[in-house]
Each structure stands twice: as C-alpha cells, then as structure tokens.
Motif scaffolding. Structure first.
Motif, PDB file in Angstrom:
ATOM      1  N   SER A   7      18.575 -35.498  21.817  1.00  0.00           N
ATOM      2  CA  SER A   7      17.396 -35.793  22.640  1.00  0.00           C
ATOM      3  C   SER A   7      16.091 -35.440  21.935  1.00  0.00           C
ATOM      4  CB  SER A   7      17.480 -35.040  23.972  1.00  0.00           C
ATOM      5  OG  SER A   7      17.466 -33.646  23.760  1.00  0.00           O
ATOM      6  N   SER A   8      16.173 -34.716  20.812  1.00  0.00           N
ATOM      7  CA  SER A   8      14.944 -34.425  20.057  1.00  0.00           C
ATOM      8  C   SER A   8      14.267 -35.710  19.592  1.00  0.00           C
ATOM      9  CB  SER A   8      15.249 -33.527  18.857  1.00  0.00           C
ATOM     10  OG  SER A   8      16.048 -34.205  17.904  1.00  0.00           O
ATOM     11  N   ALA A   9      15.069 -36.773  19.415  1.00  0.00           N
ATOM     12  CA  ALA A   9      14.506 -38.055  18.972  1.00  0.00           C
ATOM     13  C   ALA A   9      13.641 -38.706  20.045  1.00  0.00           C
ATOM     14  CB  ALA A   9      15.634 -39.008  18.570  1.00  0.00           C
ATOM     15  N   LEU A  10      13.733 -38.211  21.287  1.00  0.00           N
ATOM     16  CA  LEU A  10      12.908 -38.758  22.361  1.00  0.00           C
ATOM     17  C   LEU A  10      11.592 -38.005  22.513  1.00  0.00           C
ATOM     18  CD1 LEU A  10      15.657 -39.229  25.114  1.00  0.00           C
ATOM     19  CD2 LEU A  10      14.839 -40.907  23.456  1.00  0.00           C
ATOM     20  N   MET A  11      11.417 -36.922  21.741  1.00  0.00           N
ATOM     21  CA  MET A  11      10.195 -36.128  21.834  1.00  0.00           C
ATOM     22  C   MET A  11       9.098 -36.769  20.997  1.00  0.00           C
ATOM     23  SD  MET A  11      11.310 -33.812  23.794  1.00  0.00           S
ATOM     24  CE  MET A  11      12.886 -33.178  24.347  1.00  0.00           C
ATOM     25  N   SER A  12       7.857 -36.652  21.463  1.00  0.00           N
ATOM     26  CA  SER A  12       6.759 -37.363  20.796  1.00  0.00           C
ATOM     27  C   SER A  12       5.889 -36.461  19.924  1.00  0.00           C
ATOM     28  CB  SER A  12       5.882 -38.072  21.834  1.00  0.00           C
ATOM     29  OG  SER A  12       5.374 -37.132  22.766  1.00  0.00           O
ATOM     30  N   THR A  13       6.085 -35.137  19.973  1.00  0.00           N
ATOM     31  CA  THR A  13       5.300 -34.244  19.118  1.00  0.00           C
ATOM     32  C   THR A  13       6.228 -33.361  18.292  1.00  0.00           C
ATOM     33  OG1 THR A  13       5.154 -32.385  20.679  1.00  0.00           O
ATOM     34  CG2 THR A  13       3.503 -34.137  20.891  1.00  0.00           C
ATOM     35  N   ASP A  14       5.718 -32.889  17.166  1.00  0.00           N
ATOM     36  CA  ASP A  14       6.504 -32.004  16.310  1.00  0.00           C
ATOM     37  C   ASP A  14       6.892 -30.721  17.037  1.00  0.00           C
ATOM     38  OD1 ASP A  14       6.486 -33.733  14.175  1.00  0.00           O
ATOM     39  OD2 ASP A  14       4.746 -32.819  13.207  1.00  0.00           O
ATOM     40  N   ALA A  15       5.976 -30.198  17.841  1.00  0.00           N
ATOM     41  CA  ALA A  15       6.257 -28.942  18.551  1.00  0.00           C
ATOM     42  C   ALA A  15       7.418 -29.117  19.522  1.00  0.00           C
ATOM     43  CB  ALA A  15       5.008 -28.471  19.293  1.00  0.00           C
ATOM     44  N   GLN A  16       7.445 -30.242  20.234  1.00  0.00           N
ATOM     45  CA  GLN A  16       8.528 -30.503  21.181  1.00  0.00           C
ATOM     46  C   GLN A  16       9.854 -30.703  20.456  1.00  0.00           C
ATOM     47  OE1 GLN A  16       6.726 -33.929  23.017  1.00  0.00           O
ATOM     48  NE2 GLN A  16       6.040 -32.780  24.808  1.00  0.00           N
ATOM     49  N   ARG A  17       9.809 -31.456  19.348  1.00  0.00           N
ATOM     50  CA  ARG A  17      11.036 -31.695  18.593  1.00  0.00           C
ATOM     51  C   ARG A  17      11.570 -30.399  17.997  1.00  0.00           C
ATOM     52  NH1 ARG A  17       8.485 -36.793  17.566  1.00  0.00           N
ATOM     53  NH2 ARG A  17       7.211 -35.893  15.915  1.00  0.00           N
ATOM     54  N   ALA A  18      10.666 -29.571  17.466  1.00  0.00           N
ATOM     55  CA  ALA A  18      11.078 -28.302  16.863  1.00  0.00           C
ATOM     56  C   ALA A  18      11.746 -27.403  17.890  1.00  0.00           C
ATOM     57  CB  ALA A  18       9.879 -27.602  16.236  1.00  0.00           C
ATOM     58  N   GLN A  19      11.185 -27.348  19.089  1.00  0.00           N
ATOM     59  CA  GLN A  19      11.764 -26.520  20.138  1.00  0.00           C
ATOM     60  C   GLN A  19      13.162 -27.015  20.526  1.00  0.00           C
ATOM     61  OE1 GLN A  19       9.339 -26.028  23.650  1.00  0.00           O
ATOM     62  NE2 GLN A  19      11.015 -25.172  24.850  1.00  0.00           N
ATOM     63  N   ARG A  20      13.312 -28.325  20.689  1.00  0.00           N
ATOM     64  CA  ARG A  20      14.604 -28.871  21.081  1.00  0.00           C
ATOM     65  C   ARG A  20      15.646 -28.662  19.976  1.00  0.00           C
ATOM     66  NH1 ARG A  20      15.632 -32.224  25.188  1.00  0.00           N
ATOM     67  NH2 ARG A  20      14.167 -30.741  26.131  1.00  0.00           N
TER      68      ARG A  20
ATOM     69  N   PHE B  82      24.597 -31.404  10.752  1.00  0.00           N
ATOM     70  CA  PHE B  82      23.726 -32.428  11.333  1.00  0.00           C
ATOM     71  C   PHE B  82      22.472 -31.799  11.936  1.00  0.00           C
ATOM     72  CE2 PHE B  82      23.132 -34.865  15.475  1.00  0.00           C
ATOM     73  CZ  PHE B  82      22.328 -35.838  14.929  1.00  0.00           C
ATOM     74  N   VAL B  83      22.659 -30.738  12.723  1.00  0.00           N
ATOM     75  CA  VAL B  83      21.513 -30.071  13.357  1.00  0.00           C
ATOM     76  C   VAL B  83      20.576 -29.488  12.302  1.00  0.00           C
ATOM     77  CG1 VAL B  83      20.812 -28.181  14.866  1.00  0.00           C
ATOM     78  CG2 VAL B  83      22.814 -29.561  15.458  1.00  0.00           C
ATOM     79  N   LEU B  84      21.140 -28.818  11.302  1.00  0.00           N
ATOM     80  CA  LEU B  84      20.324 -28.220  10.247  1.00  0.00           C
ATOM     81  C   LEU B  84      19.534 -29.286   9.490  1.00  0.00           C
ATOM     82  CD1 LEU B  84      22.841 -25.584   8.852  1.00  0.00           C
ATOM     83  CD2 LEU B  84      20.607 -25.063   9.854  1.00  0.00           C
ATOM     84  N   ASP B  85      20.160 -30.434   9.249  1.00  0.00           N
ATOM     85  CA  ASP B  85      19.477 -31.505   8.521  1.00  0.00           C
ATOM     86  C   ASP B  85      18.274 -32.010   9.300  1.00  0.00           C
ATOM     87  OD1 ASP B  85      19.116 -33.588   6.542  1.00  0.00           O
ATOM     88  OD2 ASP B  85      19.940 -34.958   8.022  1.00  0.00           O
ATOM     89  N   TRP B  86      18.449 -32.240  10.600  1.00  0.00           N
ATOM     90  CA  TRP B  86      17.325 -32.733  11.411  1.00  0.00           C
ATOM     91  C   TRP B  86      16.251 -31.657  11.574  1.00  0.00           C
ATOM     92  CZ3 TRP B  86      17.950 -36.667  15.889  1.00  0.00           C
ATOM     93  CH2 TRP B  86      18.564 -37.837  15.402  1.00  0.00           C
TER      94      TRP B  86
END
Length: 240
Positions: free
Chosen positions: A1-14, A41-45
């Motif tokens: 679901s991190s791919a649905l986030m629109s900001t770096d801060a949101q993606r980083a948190q997820r 996979f998680v570490l790569d993203w």
C-alpha cells in the motif's frame, strides 16, 4: 500500500511499518524462505535516500543478502528470484537483472510479482513496449492493484501515446473509486500527461481534484503551481 501514498513522508512511514512486521516474521521463522524473500522486497523498496538518507546503500546491500538467503533455504523460491532481480535493477546491474527475471519467468509464470518485476527491468532498459506487456500480464493476475495501471500509463507516456496513457490512469482512478481508496496518484498522472500535451486547463482541473483528498499535501500544490506556471497563469502559480 506504500505505492498508493503520494508523499515521501507517507511512503517512508508505511514502509517502516512493513519492515517492522517482516522483522517479526523472520524472528518467528528464521529458516522460512518466504519470510526472507519478503524482507528483501521490503528492504529494497525502503532503500531510498528520500526515506532513509545515507542508509539507503546499506539497506540495498542487506536486501540482496536476504534474497540470496531465501534462495539458499529454498532454491525453488521464485519470489526470492524476482525480488533479487528488482534489487539488481536498483543496484544498476541491469544485465544480471534481465537474466535473473528471465529465470524467474521460466520457473513460475503464474506469479504477479514475476511479471511486475520483469516490467520494471524492461522499463529500466528503455524497452517500454515490452514493459507494458509485462505489466499488463501482472494486471491480469491482480486486477485491483492500481499502481500497476500507473506504471503502464507512464510507459505509454514515454512512448508519447498519450491517449493510451490517459486511459490507464483513468482505469486506476475508477478502480480506486470502486474500492473506496482516495489515491491522488492517478489524477496527478493525468494532470502531468495533459500538461505534456499542452492542455493546461484540464491538467489543472485534475490536480485541483486531488486537493479534495488531501488538502494538506505540499506535493499537490507544487504540481498545481508548475501547471499554472507553464500555462502562464502566474497569478495562480504564486499562491499554489
């Protein structure tokens, strides 16, 4: 679901939450091949300077080690092979990535991630047409995973096939609406595409729509400001 986030801060948190979860899985099952594969996979993203600063290279190295460990535990683990190919792309080892994903495809073509990563490899090599076909195969397996539609649209945009790009971005927006996901990314992609086509009014309309989802998102105001500027609407660009 991190791919649905629109900001770096949101993606980083997820992604941090994802890493915490998979760390627990590896703790419970230290010899579980799938757990190590998913951790790779998680570490790569997560391994991005935008998320973790200078730690990104060490996390990417660790991701590769986890994929190798997963394969040592089970040499039939196709997911581990696919994730390793994705890691190799991010390490700029494109030839090895292409060879690795070809092996994964031969081993198990039924997995969405195999086709997704093959699309990513081909996209990185500039083979946008074949990348589209791989992403389309991934979509057939998981039709509600909307970020795949975004990748297809982006590749069509690279080929300057704007109508096809817009069609796939619109599909992503439609599916999100059906499943109740307020994802701004399809509308931002539509806005960027119309902007590249020189149709700034409709580009702005699509980005303005995103503000209904997330009125406190600075990236959206930035995108809107750029569109206003390109259309010479300087009075609108400044407040955005």
């Amino acid at each position: 679901s991190s791919a649905l986030m629109s900001t770096d801060a949101q993606r980083a948190q997820r992604l941090a939450e994802a890493l915490e979860s998979i760390d627990q899985a590896v703790l419970v099952g230290p010899d579980d091949s799938i757990a190590h594969a998913v951790r790779s996979f998680v570490l790569d993203w997560y391994a991005s300077p935008n998320y973790v600063g200078e730690q990104w290279e060490s996390l990417l190295t660790e991701a590769g080690q986890e994929a190798i460990r997963a394969r040592q535990l089970d040499n039939k683990n196709t997911l581990a092979l696919a994730y390793y190919a994705e890691i190799l792309v991010d390490q700029q080892q494109l030839i090895q990535a292409e060879q690795t994903i070809a092996l994964a495809l031969e081993q198990d073509p039924s997995l969405m991630d195999v086709h997704r990563v093959r699309g990513y490899v081909l996209e990185s090599l500039g083979d946008y047409g074949e990348a589209i076909r791989s992403y389309q195969q991934a979509v057939q397996i998981t039709p509600n995973l909307t970020f795949l539609y975004i990748r297809i649209g982006v590749n069509y945009r690279e080929l300057k096939q704007y109508d096809m790009a817009l069609d796939y971005f619109d599909r992503a927006a439609t599916i999100n609406a059906q499943i109740g996901v307020n994802d701004p990314l399809p509308y931002l992609a539509i806005g960027k595409t119309y902007s590249q086509m020189g149709e700034f009014f409709i580009a702005a309309r699509n980005v303005e729509k995103v503000l209904q989802f997330d009125p406190s998102n600075p990236d959206i105001y930035g995108s809107l400001g750029v569109i206003y500027y390109k259309s010479r609407n300087y009075e609108g660009a400044i407040p955005a």
